[in-house]
Write an enzyme that holds these catalytic residues in place. Structure first.
Site, PDB file in Angstrom:
ATOM      1  CB  ALA A 153      -0.931  -0.004   1.212  1.00 30.33           C
ATOM      2  CE1 TYR A 154       5.131   5.459   3.251  1.00 30.69           C
ATOM      3  CE2 TYR A 154       6.995   4.086   2.601  1.00 30.69           C
ATOM      4  CZ  TYR A 154       6.496   5.281   3.104  1.00 30.69           C
ATOM      5  OH  TYR A 154       7.358   6.287   3.450  1.00 30.69           O
ATOM      6  CB  ALA A 155       5.456   0.234  -2.579  1.00 29.91           C
TER       7      ALA A 155
END
Length: 251
Positions: A153-155
């Site tokens: 999700a962060y990437a």
């Protein structure tokens, strides 16, 4: 004269960590810094410390997931100071989960605190940055560039930020606006807590940094932010600056 004398700077997520490190570095170069954060207690404490360096600097409480209020952040700062020179989109929250366990809510958190505020604050800031031929500094991560496990999700949100930054650099260069990206590895409070909780993993990551240490939030990350916010970087745009001790060497 200092590199950022009387420049008005907005830093999201500016109450702590990398954000506050950049705020101090910029204030020491003469900037007036508005730190935007959801944590009022930390924000007020950071404001007090920041004003010892730059008396006109301020804290503004705001929830970046309140999308309708994002333009008001820009308006409040411009109404207060009369202009905007630099927008730093630093804030981001996310959960560490493998791809098969990521839910819509997890994606909403990452994009809602990272990509969407970056995008809509850039939109809202554009008219004012045209006037000052200002600068935008956005944030990427090695998690996106290298594809770190449990960082789906962060990437995804970080790489979306890199993408829109390059588009903005192409579209807004004609206005004299620079748009660049910092991808840091920093010795923030979060990293320090992680080092205590998972010392073996921390040491494994540290061993892969050619310069043998995590960057300092003010002296390392902050100084690069000062450069990107200053006239020294006026012919640099659309670039990802790897401020990570050599962890990832772009080709």
């Amino acid at each position: 004269m200092s590199k950022l004398q009387d420049k008005v700077v907005i830093i999201t997520g500016g109450a702590g960590g990398i954000g506050f490190g950049m705020a101090k570095a910029m204030a020491k170069e003469g900037a007036i810094v508005a730190i935007v954060d959801v944590n009022e207690e930390t924000g007020k404490a950071s404001e007090k410390l920041l004003q010892e360096i730059s008396p006109r600097s301020m804290f503004l409480k705001a929830d970046l997931m309140d999308r309708e209020n994002l333009p008001n952040i820009i308006k409040t700062i411009v109404d207060n100071y009369g202009k905007l020179d630099v927008l730093v989109n630093n804030a981001h929250a996310s959960k560490q989960l493998t791809i098969e366990n990521i839910t819509q809510a997890d994606l909403d958190l990452s994009f809602g605190t990272g990509f969407y505020p970056t995008f809509f604050l850039m939109q809202a800031a554009l008219p004012y940055l045209k006037e000052t031929k200002g600068n935008i500094i956005n944030f990427a991560s090695g998690a996106g560039l290298a594809g770190h496990e449990t960082q789906g999700a962060y990437a995804a949100a970080k790489e979306a930020i890199r993408g829109i930054s390059r588009v903005a650099a192409n579209e807004w260069g004609r206005f004299g606006i620079n748009v660049n990206i910092i991808s840091p590895v920093a010795n923030s409070e979060g990293v320090q807590a992680w080092a205590k909780a998972q010392p073996e993993y921390y040491e494994a990551v540290l061993s892969k940094i050619p310069m043998g240490r995590f960057g300092e939030v003010e002296e390392d990350i902050g100084r690069v932010a000062v450069f990107l916010a200053s006239e020294d970087s006026r012919y640099i745009t659309g670039q990802t600056m790897m401020v990570d001790g050599g962890s990832i060497m772009l080709r």
